[in-house]
Design a protein around this motif. Structure first.
Motif, mmCIF file in Angstrom:
data_model
loop_
_atom_site.group_PDB
_atom_site.id
_atom_site.type_symbol
_atom_site.label_atom_id
_atom_site.label_comp_id
_atom_site.label_asym_id
_atom_site.label_seq_id
_atom_site.Cartn_x
_atom_site.Cartn_y
_atom_site.Cartn_z
ATOM 1 N N HIS A 279 44.356 33.718 42.718
ATOM 2 C CA HIS A 279 43.053 33.331 42.109
ATOM 3 C C HIS A 279 42.219 34.613 41.733
ATOM 4 O O HIS A 279 42.803 35.867 42.292
ATOM 5 C CB HIS A 279 42.250 32.612 43.154
ATOM 6 N N THR A 280 41.512 34.586 40.858
ATOM 7 C CA THR A 280 40.918 35.602 40.384
ATOM 8 C C THR A 280 39.392 35.823 41.179
ATOM 9 O O THR A 280 39.156 34.800 41.926
ATOM 10 C CB THR A 280 40.291 35.690 38.833
ATOM 11 N N PHE A 281 38.850 36.920 41.314
ATOM 12 C CA PHE A 281 37.549 37.269 42.124
ATOM 13 C C PHE A 281 36.345 37.421 41.172
ATOM 14 O O PHE A 281 36.380 37.778 40.074
ATOM 15 C CB PHE A 281 37.882 38.162 42.988
ATOM 16 N N ASP A 282 35.355 37.292 41.802
ATOM 17 C CA ASP A 282 33.868 37.468 41.143
ATOM 18 C C ASP A 282 33.720 38.931 41.096
ATOM 19 O O ASP A 282 33.263 39.746 40.391
ATOM 20 C CB ASP A 282 32.797 37.050 41.831
ATOM 21 N N ILE A 283 34.065 39.746 42.402
ATOM 22 C CA ILE A 283 33.980 41.149 42.512
ATOM 23 C C ILE A 283 35.156 41.603 43.175
ATOM 24 O O ILE A 283 35.812 41.159 44.376
ATOM 25 C CB ILE A 283 32.807 41.253 43.439
ATOM 26 N N ILE A 284 35.690 42.845 42.861
ATOM 27 C CA ILE A 284 36.845 43.333 43.523
ATOM 28 C C ILE A 284 36.159 44.976 43.815
ATOM 29 O O ILE A 284 35.603 45.562 42.757
ATOM 30 C CB ILE A 284 37.931 43.683 42.868
ATOM 31 N N PHE A 285 35.858 45.358 45.024
ATOM 32 C CA PHE A 285 35.752 46.676 45.466
ATOM 33 C C PHE A 285 36.612 47.490 46.136
ATOM 34 O O PHE A 285 37.391 47.169 46.936
ATOM 35 C CB PHE A 285 34.605 46.446 46.672
ATOM 36 N N CYS A 286 36.712 48.699 45.371
ATOM 37 C CA CYS A 286 37.955 49.641 45.868
ATOM 38 C C CYS A 286 37.500 50.725 46.416
ATOM 39 O O CYS A 286 36.446 51.408 46.307
ATOM 40 C CB CYS A 286 38.420 50.016 44.550
ATOM 41 N N ASP A 287 37.746 50.751 47.985
ATOM 42 C CA ASP A 287 37.436 51.902 48.523
ATOM 43 C C ASP A 287 38.766 52.315 49.564
ATOM 44 O O ASP A 287 38.560 52.846 50.654
ATOM 45 C CB ASP A 287 36.323 51.421 49.606
#
Ligand SMILES: C[S@@+](CC[C@H](N)C(=O)[O-])C[C@H]1O[C@@H](n2cnc3c(N)ncnc32)[C@H](O)[C@@H]1O
Length: 211
Positions: free
Chosen positions: A126-134
């Motif tokens: 699925h696609t996401f509303d937000i992807i956060f990279c850390d």
């Protein structure tokens, strides 16, 4: 608490404005401080939470979650029916994070996944509303390429540490992390699919909307 790229007095002032956190986030901040765990801290936590509220985000995929501090800021913003995917390569981190999620009352909105965060993202259908990279900074360029196709139109790609203690401004950066962040920022600003901006808070946060 990590010191950011703004001057010390300005940094102090920004922290002085913050309302106290609840007992769970406060305990996590103390623990992170004591054990030198590189969490985003409350200045950035508030930005993450605010971005999710502004976007009415219901799905967030987090690459690199450690003890789950940033995950809780997201989870509280997505609400009862939202879902946040926690990922970390260290099972001990995940076990500790689960305990905090229970205490914070948000365990039911968080899926905890242990393994390589980029691989876990690549498995998502699925696609996401937000992807956060850390994650580790050397992984940022690869995370960028993966994330774009897994973001919904209008979704946000958010990344921490994109100013890397100011090392991005070095004339000849030699270390792999700085080089990878420079590459990530270049990819971000050259992508026809994104509209990015960098907020110079703490260690720099990139926020890019998918067109
Ligand atoms: C900066 S910390 C995350 C902090 C967290 N986002 C917060 O602010 O509360 C980075 C974490 O990512 C994990 N990590 C780094 N590279 C990873 C990878 N490729 N896959 C999974 N976890 C990774 C490390 O184990 C570490 O716990």
């Amino acid at each position: 608490m990590m010191h950011g790229i703004t001057s010390e007095p300005v940094e102090q002032y920004l922290y002085s404005l913050l309302p106290p956190r609840d007992e769970v986030l406060a305990a996590m901040e103390s623990e992170a401080d004591r054990r030198d765990i590189p969490i985003v801290g409350p200045l950035v936590g508030r930005v993450l939470h605010q971005l999710a509220l502004m976007h009415n985000a219901k799905t967030v995929f987090e690459l690199g979650s450690a003890i789950g501090y940033s995950t809780i800021w997201w989870a509280r913003a997505v609400g009862e029916n939202g879902k946040v995917i926690y990922t970390d390569g260290d099972r001990k981190n995940a076990d500790e994070a689960r305990g905090y999620f229970e205490r914070a009352g948000v365990a039911n909105r968080i899926a905890v996944k242990v393994g390589d965060a980029l691989e876990l993202l690549s498995e998502e259908k699925h696609t996401f509303d937000i992807i956060f990279c850390d994650v580790d900074k050397e992984d940022y360029p690869r995370a960028f390429r993966l994330a774009i196709s897994r973001l919904r139109k209008g979704g946000l790609l958010v990344a921490d540490n994109v100013l890397w203690s100011g090392k991005v401004a070095d004339k000849n950066p030699a270390d792999a992390s700085t080089k990878a962040i420079l590459e990530f920022n270049r990819l971000l600003y050259n992508s026809p699919d994104l509209f990015p901006a960098i907020l110079p808070i703490r260690d720099g946060i990139a926020v890019a909307v998918k067109k």
